[in-house]
Design a protein around this motif. Structure first.
Motif, mmCIF file in Angstrom:
data_model
loop_
_atom_site.group_PDB
_atom_site.id
_atom_site.type_symbol
_atom_site.label_atom_id
_atom_site.label_comp_id
_atom_site.label_asym_id
_atom_site.label_seq_id
_atom_site.Cartn_x
_atom_site.Cartn_y
_atom_site.Cartn_z
ATOM 1 N N GLN A 160 63.732 -1.376 39.007
ATOM 2 C CA GLN A 160 62.759 -2.195 39.721
ATOM 3 C C GLN A 160 62.226 -1.464 40.946
ATOM 4 N N GLN A 161 63.085 -0.672 41.596
ATOM 5 C CA GLN A 161 62.669 0.038 42.803
ATOM 6 C C GLN A 161 61.623 1.114 42.514
ATOM 7 N N GLN A 162 61.492 1.516 41.251
ATOM 8 C CA GLN A 162 60.538 2.567 40.900
ATOM 9 C C GLN A 162 59.133 2.029 40.644
ATOM 10 N N ILE A 163 58.983 0.730 40.602
ATOM 11 C CA ILE A 163 57.657 0.146 40.386
ATOM 12 C C ILE A 163 56.876 0.235 41.693
ATOM 13 N N PRO A 164 55.656 0.752 41.681
ATOM 14 C CA PRO A 164 54.868 0.831 42.917
ATOM 15 C C PRO A 164 54.731 -0.537 43.575
ATOM 16 N N GLY A 165 54.747 -0.549 44.909
ATOM 17 C CA GLY A 165 54.707 -1.809 45.646
ATOM 18 C C GLY A 165 53.502 -2.664 45.317
ATOM 19 N N SER A 166 52.327 -2.020 45.132
ATOM 20 C CA SER A 166 51.120 -2.792 44.835
ATOM 21 C C SER A 166 51.217 -3.471 43.477
ATOM 22 N N VAL A 167 51.845 -2.797 42.520
ATOM 23 C CA VAL A 167 52.018 -3.375 41.188
ATOM 24 C C VAL A 167 53.014 -4.530 41.252
ATOM 25 N N LYS A 168 54.099 -4.321 41.963
ATOM 26 C CA LYS A 168 55.115 -5.360 42.087
ATOM 27 C C LYS A 168 54.551 -6.611 42.756
#
Length: 310
Positions: A160-168
């Motif tokens: 989950q930490q690898q998902i870009p912040g904007s996508v999350k």
């Protein structure tokens, strides 16, 4: 106020707002250019020719050349899987490994437990995967899983930490955060909890009464409530952007302009048509139908259609 698993239930402090329901406008007709059809071979490959399999969350790529689609076959052996359909070559490639049976924890009334989102040429998927223990009836064994995939490459599992912040952030709040408790306390006692959206100044929600009569409603501020459509759970296939709602009706697919307050019917669609994905920048709409993409066939097998809305 008590939040249940599938709807918000308030003891209404006042029912006056419910008496302020505005009548829907008559829909204008729109006759866009003829739609195109995804080949049957692709539908067989991804499972949509199976009556037990249904399209779930979907999204066009930013350039409109690909369609990511979650196909959910429920409890059947086919299970679930996200696919990428290349619209120019009419081919499909997997965006995830097989995910197993439907997740009883992730699915709610409107949401199907899987989110898909493009960022450039990369597709991100937030979903869950069935484990062996889940087949013994323990719901704790559907594990959250995240994937990314680029065209021509194999899916890549992510933490989950690898998902870009904007996508999350978009996964969680596609139109930003808003306090539901402050905008709906006197509005509707049957609001479906995962069917509430705020789009600019418009509040949009899906409501279901004790008889499973489903209604799509909208409201601006404390103004009159407007019932846009009534029917069954087919209304959960609602698509939307910052200006429009796109939803099925007994007369075909409706494109509703929120600011103008005007519905427009896509003329060659009928009550069987269901919107699947919408891209506002290109006005591209994907939908399913059982009377052919042009609406001229007798009811039969489901087809997947592509259309540019004027």
């Amino acid at each position: 106020m008590k939040l249940l698993s599938h709807r918000l239930n308030w003891l209404p402090a006042t029912l006056m707002a419910l008496g302020m329901t505005a009548l829907p406008a008559l829909a204008h007709d729109s006759a866009p250019a003829a739609p195109s059809t995804i080949p049957d071979a692709v539908l067989r490959q991804i499972g949509l020719t199976n009556a037990n399999c249904n399209p779930g969350k979907a999204a066009f790529s930013d350039d409109g050349k690909r369609l990511a689609l979650n196909v959910d076959c429920g409890e059947s052996r086919l299970g679930r899987r996200v696919w990428i359909i290349d619209l120019s070559s009419s081919t499909a490639t997997p965006a995830t490994p097989p995910l197993g049976a439907s997740d009883p924890n992730g699915e709610t009334i409107v949401q199907d437990g899987t989110e898909v989102q493009w960022s450039g040429d990369t597709l991100y998927v937030a979903t869950s995967m069935e484990t062996r223990a889940a087949r013994k009836g323990d719901p704790a064994y559907w594990q959250e899983r995240y994937f990314s995939v680029r065209p021509g490459q194999a899916p890549k599992a992510l933490r989950q930490q690898q998902i870009p912040g904007s996508v999350k952030a978009k996964f969680e709040h596609p139109f930003g955060r808003f306090p539901v408790e402050e905008v709906l306390p006197d509005t509707d006692n049957n609001v479906v909890a995962d069917g509430i959206f705020r789009i600019g100044k418009h509040l949009v929600w899906i409501s279901s009464d004790a008889n499973d009569r489903v209604t799509l409603r909208t409201r601006v501020g404390k103004g009159a409530i407007r019932d846009l459509a009534s029917g069954g759970w087919e209304l959960s296939s609602l698509q939307y952007d910052s200006r429009r709602l796109i939803y099925p009706s007994r007369n075909g697919i409706i494109v509703f302009d929120l600011d103008a307050g005007q519905p427009t019917r896509i003329t060659f669609t009928h009550a069987d048509a269901r919107p699947v994905a919408w891209q506002p920048s290109s006005h591209s709409l994907s939908y399913t139908a059982t009377r052919g993409c042009d609406g001229k066939a007798q009811p039969g097998n489901r087809v997947l259609c592509l259309l540019v809305v004027p």
